[in-house]
Design a protein around this motif. Structure first.
Motif, short mmCIF file in Angstrom:
data_model
loop_
_atom_site.label_atom_id
_atom_site.label_comp_id
_atom_site.label_asym_id
_atom_site.label_seq_id
_atom_site.Cartn_x
_atom_site.Cartn_y
_atom_site.Cartn_z
N SER A 118 12.47 9.58 -4.90
CA SER A 118 12.30 8.25 -5.37
C SER A 118 10.92 8.36 -6.36
O SER A 118 9.94 8.84 -5.72
N GLY A 119 10.75 7.89 -7.44
CA GLY A 119 9.52 7.90 -8.32
C GLY A 119 9.36 9.09 -8.78
O GLY A 119 8.34 9.44 -9.44
N VAL A 131 10.48 10.14 -11.82
CA VAL A 131 10.11 10.03 -13.18
C VAL A 131 8.91 9.64 -13.39
O VAL A 131 8.31 10.07 -14.34
N HIS A 132 8.49 8.66 -12.73
CA HIS A 132 7.17 8.06 -12.92
C HIS A 132 5.88 9.15 -12.77
O HIS A 132 5.16 8.97 -13.59
N LYS A 133 6.32 10.04 -11.74
CA LYS A 133 5.06 10.87 -11.35
C LYS A 133 4.95 11.75 -12.68
O LYS A 133 3.79 12.30 -12.85
N THR A 135 5.95 11.64 -15.74
CA THR A 135 5.38 10.94 -16.92
C THR A 135 4.05 10.17 -16.94
O THR A 135 3.31 10.10 -18.05
N THR A 136 3.47 10.08 -15.60
CA THR A 136 2.11 9.79 -15.57
C THR A 136 1.33 10.96 -15.74
O THR A 136 0.32 10.87 -16.41
N THR A 180 17.80 12.47 -18.52
CA THR A 180 17.90 12.80 -17.03
C THR A 180 19.33 12.54 -16.50
O THR A 180 20.12 12.06 -17.27
#
Length: 257
Positions: free
Chosen positions: A178-179, A181-183, A185-186, A200
């Motif tokens: 979970s998360g 993609v966010h990590k 791209t951050t 993806t």
């Protein structure tokens, strides 16, 4: 291509022209938004100024373009996938005088997403409004759940194209978290990298029991690059993030061909 009454031979990529007369390239079948090397619409061949660079023995051309009275619109639709959905969307767009240029589509979870760059006649020559086009797409296309029309910048009128200072290819693969993609791209955003394209996917591991997640794409940084920009350090940061989530991360510079 040899133009009548023009002494020089011209090398043109015909993928970007629908047809050619003796004087004009009339209309492109498609175009890429930020091609600095050519401006295909409204090019008058007799207005071409040719200069030869002796060191490379190549010919470069300067093109004169004519302003368009049309406007560009991004049309984005999402609907339940079925045969004919693209035909129905483009039928309405064409009936409004629209001409489809660049487009992208994707089928995800049984829903079909279509994004198009459309050129339509300007307001003074056409009574079509963006709101009216949106409403018609929503009401008349079977299974349509979302339709949005946004006024866009005409790629041919973009005077200054950003120069890419760095281009990198990234790929992450491993256990789904979970998360994730966010990590990733951050980390890219923190280093002033923007995503050019990304895909993806998830699939079952070869020996079962777990689900593998794959994320792959291209990221770019525009000039001028920050004085402390170091893509190798970004690679290390991405790999450390991957290790913390039990994933393998690759990040390499894309060299110009």
């Amino acid at each position: 291509l040899q133009q009548r009454n023009h002494p020089r031979s011209l090398s043109l990529d015909l993928r970007y022209a629908s047809f050619i007369t003796n004087d004009f390239i009339l209309e492109p079948a498609s175009y890429r938004p930020y091609m600095a090397s050519m401006t295909p619409i409204g090019v008058k061949l007799s207005d071409i100024t040719s200069t030869t660079t002796t060191t490379t023995s190549t010919t470069s051309c300067q093109f004169t373009t004519f302003p368009s009275n049309n406007k560009c619109v991004v049309v984005h639709t999402i609907g339940k996938d079925r045969p004919g959905i693209v035909a129905d969307v483009t039928r309405i767009v064409t009936a409004k005088g629209g001409n489809v240029g660049e487009s992208h589509s994707q089928l995800v979870g049984g829903h079909f997403s279509l994004m198009m760059l459309v050129e339509i006649p300007s307001a003074e020559n056409n009574n079509t409004t963006l709101e009216g086009l949106q409403d018609q797409l929503r009401k008349e296309v079977e299974g349509m759940s979302s339709a949005e029309c946004l006024e866009a910048v005409d790629p041919r009128k973009v005077e200054v194209c950003p120069t890419i200072g760095f281009a990198g290819h990234f790929k992450l693969s491993g256990a789904d978290n979970s998360g994730i993609v966010h990590k990733l791209t951050t980390v890219l955003a923190a280093n002033s990298l923007t995503i050019g394209n990304m895909k993806t996917s998830r699939e079952e591991a070869p020996f079962g029991g777990t689900e593998l997640f794959t994320m792959e794409g291209k990221s770019v940084a525009y000039e001028p690059l920050a004085s402390n920009f170091d893509w190798l350090k970004i690679k290390e940061e991405l790999q450390e993030m991957g290790e913390s989530m039990n994933c393998d991360v690759e990040f390499d510079e894309v060299t110009k061909s």
